[in-house]
Design an enzyme around this catalytic site. Structure first.
Site, PDB file in Angstrom:
ATOM      1  N   ASP A 141       0.857  -1.183   0.000  1.00 24.91           N
ATOM      2  CA  ASP A 141       0.000   0.000   0.000  1.00 24.91           C
ATOM      3  C   ASP A 141       0.895   1.236   0.000  1.00 24.91           C
ATOM      4  O   ASP A 141       2.073   1.178   0.360  1.00 24.91           O
ATOM      5  CB  ASP A 141      -0.948  -0.012   1.204  1.00 24.91           C
ATOM      6  CG  ASP A 141      -2.157   0.898   0.980  1.00 24.91           C
ATOM      7  OD1 ASP A 141      -2.233   1.537  -0.075  1.00 24.91           O
ATOM      8  OD2 ASP A 141      -3.018   0.974   1.876  1.00 24.91           O
ATOM      9  N   SER A 142       0.294   2.363  -0.400  1.00 20.25           N
ATOM     10  CA  SER A 142       1.074   3.575  -0.603  1.00 20.25           C
ATOM     11  C   SER A 142       1.315   4.355   0.676  1.00 20.25           C
ATOM     12  O   SER A 142       2.198   5.200   0.727  1.00 20.25           O
ATOM     13  CB  SER A 142       0.328   4.472  -1.585  1.00 20.25           C
ATOM     14  OG  SER A 142      -0.960   4.763  -1.062  1.00 20.25           O
ATOM     15  N   GLY A 143       0.493   4.119   1.699  1.00 22.47           N
ATOM     16  CA  GLY A 143       0.633   4.868   2.938  1.00 22.47           C
ATOM     17  C   GLY A 143      -0.535   5.791   3.227  1.00 22.47           C
ATOM     18  O   GLY A 143      -0.643   6.325   4.321  1.00 22.47           O
ATOM     19  N   GLY A 144      -1.431   5.998   2.257  1.00 27.15           N
ATOM     20  CA  GLY A 144      -2.566   6.905   2.466  1.00 27.15           C
ATOM     21  C   GLY A 144      -3.446   6.463   3.620  1.00 27.15           C
ATOM     22  O   GLY A 144      -3.753   7.252   4.530  1.00 27.15           O
ATOM     23  N   PHE A 145      -3.853   5.217   3.600  1.00 30.28           N
ATOM     24  CA  PHE A 145      -4.701   4.694   4.672  1.00 30.28           C
ATOM     25  C   PHE A 145      -3.961   4.667   6.007  1.00 30.28           C
ATOM     26  O   PHE A 145      -4.520   4.996   7.059  1.00 30.28           O
ATOM     27  CB  PHE A 145      -5.187   3.275   4.330  1.00 30.28           C
ATOM     28  CG  PHE A 145      -5.986   2.658   5.439  1.00 30.28           C
ATOM     29  CD1 PHE A 145      -7.324   2.986   5.606  1.00 30.28           C
ATOM     30  CD2 PHE A 145      -5.399   1.772   6.341  1.00 30.28           C
ATOM     31  CE1 PHE A 145      -8.064   2.438   6.653  1.00 30.28           C
ATOM     32  CE2 PHE A 145      -6.133   1.225   7.384  1.00 30.28           C
ATOM     33  CZ  PHE A 145      -7.464   1.553   7.543  1.00 30.28           C
ATOM     34  N   ASP A 186      -3.210   7.998  -1.932  1.00 32.75           N
ATOM     35  CA  ASP A 186      -4.570   8.530  -1.927  1.00 32.75           C
ATOM     36  C   ASP A 186      -4.835   9.169  -0.572  1.00 32.75           C
ATOM     37  O   ASP A 186      -4.059   8.994   0.363  1.00 32.75           O
ATOM     38  CB  ASP A 186      -5.606   7.418  -2.185  1.00 32.75           C
ATOM     39  CG  ASP A 186      -5.574   6.343  -1.115  1.00 32.75           C
ATOM     40  OD1 ASP A 186      -4.493   6.119  -0.508  1.00 32.75           O
ATOM     41  OD2 ASP A 186      -6.607   5.719  -0.854  1.00 32.75           O
ATOM     42  N   GLN A 209     -11.937   6.756  -4.698  1.00 33.30           N
ATOM     43  CA  GLN A 209     -12.391   7.313  -3.426  1.00 33.30           C
ATOM     44  C   GLN A 209     -13.756   7.972  -3.621  1.00 33.30           C
ATOM     45  O   GLN A 209     -14.342   7.883  -4.695  1.00 33.30           O
ATOM     46  CB  GLN A 209     -11.360   8.302  -2.867  1.00 33.30           C
ATOM     47  CG  GLN A 209     -10.075   7.646  -2.359  1.00 33.30           C
ATOM     48  CD  GLN A 209     -10.265   6.849  -1.063  1.00 33.30           C
ATOM     49  OE1 GLN A 209     -11.341   6.827  -0.464  1.00 33.30           O
ATOM     50  NE2 GLN A 209      -9.209   6.167  -0.624  1.00 33.30           N
ATOM     51  N   GLY A 268     -11.237   3.566   1.086  1.00 33.64           N
ATOM     52  CA  GLY A 268     -12.113   4.402   1.899  1.00 33.64           C
ATOM     53  C   GLY A 268     -13.385   3.726   2.349  1.00 33.64           C
ATOM     54  O   GLY A 268     -14.362   4.390   2.679  1.00 33.64           O
ATOM     55  N   ASP A 328      -7.591  -7.349   1.033  1.00 32.69           N
ATOM     56  CA  ASP A 328      -6.535  -7.425   2.039  1.00 32.69           C
ATOM     57  C   ASP A 328      -7.183  -7.023   3.348  1.00 32.69           C
ATOM     58  O   ASP A 328      -8.126  -6.224   3.353  1.00 32.69           O
ATOM     59  CB  ASP A 328      -5.377  -6.456   1.741  1.00 32.69           C
ATOM     60  CG  ASP A 328      -5.747  -5.036   2.098  1.00 32.69           C
ATOM     61  OD1 ASP A 328      -6.499  -4.430   1.325  1.00 32.69           O
ATOM     62  OD2 ASP A 328      -5.331  -4.556   3.161  1.00 32.69           O
ATOM     63  N   CYS A 387     -10.400 -28.608   8.824  1.00 31.04           N
ATOM     64  CA  CYS A 387      -9.442 -27.583   8.410  1.00 31.04           C
ATOM     65  C   CYS A 387      -8.055 -28.223   8.327  1.00 31.04           C
ATOM     66  O   CYS A 387      -7.666 -28.988   9.201  1.00 31.04           O
ATOM     67  CB  CYS A 387      -9.432 -26.430   9.410  1.00 31.04           C
ATOM     68  SG  CYS A 387      -8.205 -25.163   9.008  1.00 31.04           S
ATOM     69  N   CYS A 436      -5.101 -26.668   8.362  1.00 33.97           N
ATOM     70  CA  CYS A 436      -4.035 -25.752   8.786  1.00 33.97           C
ATOM     71  C   CYS A 436      -3.160 -26.387   9.878  1.00 33.97           C
ATOM     72  O   CYS A 436      -3.540 -27.388  10.480  1.00 33.97           O
ATOM     73  CB  CYS A 436      -4.641 -24.438   9.286  1.00 33.97           C
ATOM     74  SG  CYS A 436      -5.150 -24.471  11.016  1.00 33.97           S
ATOM     75  N   CYS A 477      -5.100 -26.871  13.286  1.00 40.88           N
ATOM     76  CA  CYS A 477      -6.195 -27.848  13.359  1.00 40.88           C
ATOM     77  C   CYS A 477      -5.732 -29.286  13.140  1.00 40.88           C
ATOM     78  O   CYS A 477      -6.366 -30.222  13.631  1.00 40.88           O
ATOM     79  CB  CYS A 477      -7.276 -27.486  12.350  1.00 40.88           C
ATOM     80  SG  CYS A 477      -8.084 -25.924  12.750  1.00 40.88           S
TER      81      CYS A 477
HETATM   82 ZN   LIG Z   1      -7.388 -24.515  11.067  1.00 40.99          ZN
END
Ligand SMILES: [Zn+2]
Length: 296
Positions: free
Chosen positions: A10-14, A64, A107, A134, A184, A222, A224, A227
């Site tokens: 990301d650019s940093g705006g948020f 932005d 935006q 936004g 994201d 799951c 992962c 789990c």
């Molecule tokens: Zn899991």
């Protein structure tokens, strides 16, 4: 950063909006005080592109200005127009540094006319992909989805459409239904770090005593690392003892949960059965919300 796959930055705006109390937004860029060491930092559209280039980004975002909602129409218009000017400058800077892809950010807050204008102008400028910024900044879900629906329809379908900073499992399914391809969000890892798991039964707070002797995995079926190897009771023990492994396992699980959810959506779209997938997923997640409310 030794990551063998694609990197989106990301650019940093948020981040300026969410992290900094002290900031000044001008046409040339944004000046803010670092929340880490108090240093004054200046960020321009050109500098944001340069930093992302130095990071080896595969998908860079334009700088932005992102506002918290609710905001006045005049403020939304000003920030939207500034973001358009910065889109143009970001594109020119990107042409100098080079790189695989640069995305624009639409935006305009919750104002559909401003959103339409923003989408039209960035589409005319031409970018590799288009993001909706936004949102998920304090507005109700229905407002967010109304904006997503209008903006996604106004963006070229053959380019990636990316909804920034979203979201919960329900948000993801609803946004995919409206044409969104990319997301994201800090939610899976933030929940993991605070001891919670995303499951089809609801958000489990592993600090809760009801899991003290629970031999089940966080989520049945799951695959992962949490789990397949550990019970809820053991992960609860790790969390209660402030063992970082517990927070890591929860983060890994939460990421897998959302990746499985979106992989299921992708497969359903390929089969031409997304409507069925969405209905089933939301029905299961409704159970989650009731269970989650009941647990807290
Ligand atoms: Zn899991």
């Amino acid at each position: 950063m030794n990551w063998p796959r694609a990197i989106l930055t990301d650019s940093g705006g948020f981040q300026v909006m969410s992290l900094s109390q002290l900031r000044k937004v001008e046409d040339k860029g944004v000046t803010f005080r670092s929340h880490l060491d108090g240093a004054i930092v200046e960020l321009s559209p050109e500098r944001a592109i340069e930093i992302q280039h130095l990071l080896g980004s595969d998908i860079a975002m334009q700088l932005d200005e992102c506002l918290q909602l609710p905001a006045s129409q005049a403020e939304l218009r000003r920030a939207m127009q500034l973001s358009l000017a910065w889109a143009e400058r970001s594109k020119r800077a990107f042409a100098r540094t080079g790189g695989p892809a640069l995305f624009a950010i639409v935006q305009g807050g919750d104002d559909l006319q401003l959103r339409a204008e923003s989408a039209r102008v960035v589409t005319d400028m031409g970018f590799h992909g288009y993001a909706i910024g936004g949102l998920a900044v304090g507005e109700p879900q229905q407002v967010m989805l109304r904006v997503v629906e209008a903006v996604a329809a106004a963006l070229p379908a053959e380019r990636p459409r990316y909804l920034m900073g979203v979201g919960t499992p329900e948000d993801l399914v609803e946004a995919v239904a409206r044409g969104i391809d990319m997301f994201d969000c800090v939610l899976p890892t933030r929940l993991g770090r605070t001891g919670s798991a995303l499951t089809w039964e609801g958000r489990l707070n592993l600090r809760n005593a009801r899991y003290a002797r629970d031999p089940e995995p966080l989520q049945a079926d799951c695959g992962c690392p949490a789990c397949t190897r550990f019970s809820r009771a053991y992960i609860r023990h790790l969390v209660k003892q402030h063992e970082l492994l517990g927070l890591r396992l929860l983060s890994l699980h939460n990421l897998r949960f959302l990746l499985d959810l979106t992989a299921g959506a992708r497969a359903a779209i390929e089969r031409g059965e997304f409507a069925v997938y969405k209905r089933h997923a939301l029905a299961r997640l409704d159970v989650e919300e009731e269970a989650a409310t009941w647990l807290t």
